[in-house]
Scaffold this active site. Structure first.
Site, mmCIF file in Angstrom:
data_model
loop_
_atom_site.group_PDB
_atom_site.id
_atom_site.type_symbol
_atom_site.label_atom_id
_atom_site.label_comp_id
_atom_site.label_asym_id
_atom_site.label_seq_id
_atom_site.Cartn_x
_atom_site.Cartn_y
_atom_site.Cartn_z
ATOM 1 N N LYS A 82 0.154 4.298 -0.157
ATOM 2 C CA LYS A 82 -0.438 5.483 0.484
ATOM 3 C C LYS A 82 -0.192 6.711 -0.411
ATOM 4 C CE LYS A 82 -0.027 3.125 4.833
ATOM 5 N NZ LYS A 82 0.100 3.185 6.291
ATOM 6 N N GLU A 121 -6.561 4.415 7.981
ATOM 7 C CA GLU A 121 -6.400 5.859 7.737
ATOM 8 C C GLU A 121 -7.665 6.449 7.115
ATOM 9 O OE1 GLU A 121 -2.646 5.501 5.679
ATOM 10 O OE2 GLU A 121 -1.765 4.872 7.587
ATOM 11 N N GLU A 176 -5.141 -5.306 10.556
ATOM 12 C CA GLU A 176 -4.090 -4.321 10.798
ATOM 13 C C GLU A 176 -4.361 -3.604 12.114
ATOM 14 O OE1 GLU A 176 -2.103 -2.890 6.940
ATOM 15 O OE2 GLU A 176 -3.988 -1.811 7.112
ATOM 16 N N ASN A 193 0.864 -1.173 0.000
ATOM 17 C CA ASN A 193 0.000 0.000 0.000
ATOM 18 C C ASN A 193 0.904 1.228 0.000
ATOM 19 O OD1 ASN A 193 -1.791 2.051 0.543
ATOM 20 N ND2 ASN A 193 -2.286 1.367 2.627
ATOM 21 N N GLY A 199 2.676 1.951 10.746
ATOM 22 C CA GLY A 199 3.617 3.059 10.590
ATOM 23 C C GLY A 199 4.347 3.430 11.869
ATOM 24 N N SER A 225 3.612 -2.428 10.213
ATOM 25 C CA SER A 225 5.070 -2.511 10.367
ATOM 26 C C SER A 225 5.660 -3.865 9.973
ATOM 27 C CB SER A 225 5.481 -2.119 11.790
ATOM 28 O OG SER A 225 5.075 -0.789 12.081
ATOM 29 N N HIS A 258 -9.292 0.925 4.993
ATOM 30 C CA HIS A 258 -8.000 1.113 5.659
ATOM 31 C C HIS A 258 -8.174 2.012 6.880
ATOM 32 C CE1 HIS A 258 -3.933 2.432 6.493
ATOM 33 N NE2 HIS A 258 -3.557 1.314 5.930
HETATM 34 P P1 PGA Z 1 3.024 0.073 7.612
HETATM 35 O O1 PGA Z 1 1.553 0.284 7.008
HETATM 36 O O2 PGA Z 1 3.556 -1.213 6.995
HETATM 37 O O3 PGA Z 1 3.797 1.290 7.192
HETATM 38 O O4 PGA Z 1 2.878 -0.056 9.079
HETATM 39 C C1 PGA Z 1 0.681 -0.785 6.837
HETATM 40 C C2 PGA Z 1 -0.637 -0.300 6.278
HETATM 41 O O5 PGA Z 1 -1.097 0.777 6.672
HETATM 42 O O6 PGA Z 1 -1.254 -0.977 5.431
#
Ligand code: PGA
Length: 250
Positions: free
Chosen positions: A11, A96, A166, A9, A172, A212, A94
């Protein structure tokens, strides 16, 4: 084990020219890999990435889409537009989108049903916040997200849906759920899917872990019985970090 499904992803990263250059190398590098591999670029980067990935096994997905087909929805992108480009895969729900843009379980459900109507494959994201986990509400939250998000979906449509677990506190942040904690959450989600559909559907459902994921923890996570893949954010932005995740079993 099912075929592993590793998704990146991006983003709000990668301009069209950056994405095209990256996808060209990635498409070549994944030739012969055992994993199913996807990247989800920002909308405007998708056409360049599709062109770069043409003829390869790399799946190109959108990170989101509207809950409507057309109309007065400024700033939104419809599934019809994605399909017209040749995009058949979309990430929905997601964290976010949920936390920054206020998407509710109900809106995510509308999007998911619309994606299925257009025969698209969905990576459907769920996950608890730290506060929800620490207050003992992990299972309640996951069950609600799965039940409401998948309302109206039929058992035979579940093959179009991948669930991405997740935990929000792991996204992140560099903090990863331990393989055992992630596996427990996946097992719980699978039980909810079994209650909603059947044992067969639950066993066949691909459940990715996200939060992560990096080269150093991918193998341990992927070796857990209920973890079938990974949804990768930060580490999907460089080939050096992403390829070892794709090739976790090598
Ligand atoms: P990250 O993000 O691997 O940077 O933690 C995962 C995601 O939001 O899908």
């Amino acid at each position: 084990m099912k075929q592993a499904y590793i998704a990146g992803n991006w983003k709000m990263n990668m301009t069209p020219s950056e994405g095209a250059a990256f996808a060209k190398e990635l498409a070549k590098a994944i030739e012969g890999t055992g994993s199913k591999v996807m990247v989800a670029p920002p909308f405007v980067t998708i056409p360049a990435v599709l062109k770069a990935a043409k003829g390869s096994a790399l799946i190109v997905a959108a990170q989101n889409m509207a809950n409507h087909e057309s109309g007065a929805y400024t700033g939104e992108v419809s599934p019809l537009m994605l399909k017209d480009l040749g995009v058949n895969d979309v990430i929905l729900g997601h964290s976010e989108r949920r936390s920054i843009y206020g998407e509710s379980d109900e809106v995510i459900n509308e999007k998911l049903l619309l994606a299925l109507k257009h025969d698209m494959n969905v990576v459907f994201c769920i996950g608890e916040t730290l506060e929800e986990r620490e207050s003992g509400r992990l299972e309640e939250v996951l069950e609600r997200q799965v039940r409401v998000g998948l309302a109206g979906v039929k058992g035979d449509q579940m093959k179009k849906i991948t669930i991405a677990y997740e935990p929000v506190w792991a996204i992140g942040t560099g903090k990863t759920a331990t393989p055992d904690d992630a596996n427990d959450a996946h097992a719980f989600v699978r039980r909810v899917v079994e209650k909603l559909f059947s044992k067969g559907v639950a066993e066949a459902t691909v459940i990715q872990y996200g939060g992560s994921v990096k080269a150093s923890n991918a193998k341990a996570l992927m070796s857990m019985p209920h973890i079938d893949g990974a949804l990768v954010g930060g580490a999907s932005l460089s080939l050096e970090q992403f390829l070892p995740i794709v090739n976790f079993d090598k």
